[in-house]
Write an enzyme that holds these catalytic residues in place. Structure first.
Site, PDB file in Angstrom:
ATOM      1  N   ASN A  14      19.802  20.926 -26.390  1.00 29.33           N
ATOM      2  CA  ASN A  14      18.387  21.233 -26.665  1.00 29.33           C
ATOM      3  C   ASN A  14      17.993  22.556 -26.034  1.00 29.33           C
ATOM      4  O   ASN A  14      17.300  23.369 -26.660  1.00 29.33           O
ATOM      5  CB  ASN A  14      17.486  20.107 -26.161  1.00 29.33           C
ATOM      6  N   LEU A  85      18.479  14.452 -15.540  1.00 32.59           N
ATOM      7  CA  LEU A  85      18.594  13.027 -15.229  1.00 32.59           C
ATOM      8  C   LEU A  85      17.887  12.606 -13.943  1.00 32.59           C
ATOM      9  O   LEU A  85      17.796  11.421 -13.650  1.00 32.59           O
ATOM     10  CB  LEU A  85      20.071  12.614 -15.187  1.00 32.59           C
ATOM     11  N   LYS A  86      17.371  13.568 -13.187  1.00 37.11           N
ATOM     12  CA  LYS A  86      16.660  13.220 -11.953  1.00 37.11           C
ATOM     13  C   LYS A  86      15.150  13.191 -12.220  1.00 37.11           C
ATOM     14  O   LYS A  86      14.669  13.880 -13.132  1.00 37.11           O
ATOM     15  CB  LYS A  86      16.964  14.249 -10.856  1.00 37.11           C
ATOM     16  N   LEU A  87      14.444  12.416 -11.397  1.00 38.79           N
ATOM     17  CA  LEU A  87      12.982  12.408 -11.535  1.00 38.79           C
ATOM     18  C   LEU A  87      12.432  13.724 -10.976  1.00 38.79           C
ATOM     19  O   LEU A  87      12.824  14.153  -9.891  1.00 38.79           O
ATOM     20  CB  LEU A  87      12.414  11.217 -10.754  1.00 38.79           C
ATOM     21  N   HIS A 104      12.629  13.048 -25.889  1.00 44.28           N
ATOM     22  CA  HIS A 104      13.257  11.730 -25.742  1.00 44.28           C
ATOM     23  C   HIS A 104      13.842  11.328 -27.099  1.00 44.28           C
ATOM     24  O   HIS A 104      13.190  11.519 -28.129  1.00 44.28           O
ATOM     25  CB  HIS A 104      12.198  10.713 -25.283  1.00 44.28           C
TER      26      HIS A 104
HETATM   27  C1  GRF Z   1      18.784  14.436 -25.569  1.00 47.61           C
HETATM   28  O1  GRF Z   1      19.100  13.381 -26.435  1.00 47.61           O
HETATM   29  C2  GRF Z   1      17.358  14.327 -25.084  1.00 47.61           C
HETATM   30  O2  GRF Z   1      16.521  13.719 -26.001  1.00 47.61           O
HETATM   31  C3  GRF Z   1      17.485  13.468 -23.856  1.00 47.61           C
HETATM   32  O3  GRF Z   1      18.711  13.829 -23.275  1.00 47.61           O
HETATM   33  C4  GRF Z   1      19.582  14.365 -24.267  1.00 47.61           C
HETATM   34  C5  GRF Z   1      19.987  15.713 -23.783  1.00 47.61           C
HETATM   35  O4  GRF Z   1      20.948  16.309 -24.617  1.00 47.61           O
HETATM   36  N1  GRF Z   1      16.348  13.632 -22.989  1.00 47.61           N
HETATM   37  P1  GRF Z   1      21.273  17.836 -24.440  1.00 47.61           P
HETATM   38  O5  GRF Z   1      21.740  18.030 -22.995  1.00 47.61           O
HETATM   39  O6  GRF Z   1      20.040  18.610 -24.751  1.00 47.61           O
HETATM   40  O7  GRF Z   1      22.391  18.116 -25.410  1.00 47.61           O
END
Ligand code: GRF
Length: 204
Positions: A14, A85-87, A104
């Protein structure tokens, strides 16, 4: 020109789709910093390769204030969470009101919150029998996957879907939706209704 920081922990697809939209000229912004808890993740490698400053957080002795100082020194206007992955510390969330986005891989408010990440999200969607899933972009508040929803994109769930196939279908929409919402935010094209709901002035 807005200055952005992307918070990343993994693959960073992303973040890369957003960086591509910036480089193509559609988002008037600079990706000035990557914040990561994992300096060896592919997203951090991408940052180093492309001359984007990488900030490690959390790290030994890190405090919310030390992160805030680094964001302020880099004059960051907008934060995008992209697979972090962390808050995010409360102090940082509060320092960026209406200026922090998350994506999300499901249609919030369903299938979100603590424990709903990665493959688990798609497994839960398939197990529920839902016919549609999708991607949600929302502003960040103090709870996981909870703040005001700004845009969503739907995908169908197939009868014989696997979590991997569904994840790939959703990810394609994520890469389309996130840059469009961020573009609207950077162009000051997000209007806030009196009831606290954000509305895009451009269609996504
Ligand atoms: C994505 O599916 C996003 O929606 C979620 O974590 C994933 C991250 O993927 N929050 P990337 O690291 O952007 O490839």
């Amino acid at each position: 020109m807005k200055r952005l920081a992307a918070f990343v922990s993994g693959r960073g697809s992303n973040m890369r789709s957003i960086h591509a939209a910036i480089r193509a000229g559609s988002i008037p912004a600079e990706l000035a910093r990557l914040v990561t808890d994992n300096p060896s993740c592919p997203a951090a490698e991408y940052g180093r390769k492309h001359g984007i400053g990488v900030v490690l957080h959390p790290t030994d002795g890190a405090t919310p204030e030390s992160l805030l100082v680094q964001l302020r020194q880099a004059r960051i206007d907008i934060i995008i969470l992209a697979g972090y992955l962390k808050l995010v510390p409360m102090e940082v969330v509060q320092a960026y009101p209406r200026a922090m986005l998350n994506i999300h891989p499901a249609l919030l408010p369903a299938f979100g919150g603590r424990g709903f990440y990665g493959r688990r999200v798609h497994e839960a969607v398939i197990a529920s029998g839902a016919r549609y899933s999708g991607a949600t972009v929302h502003f960040v508040d103090e709870q996981y996957d909870h703040g005001p929803i700004v845009a969503q994109a739907m995908v169908p769930v197939a009868a014989d879907d696997t979590p991997e196939a569904l994840a790939a279908r959703v990810l394609e929409q994520e890469h389309r939706l996130y840059p469009l919402v961020l573009e609207a935010l950077c162009r000051d094209a997000v209007r806030w209704r009196e009831d606290g709901v954000p509305v895009l002035e451009t269609m996504v």
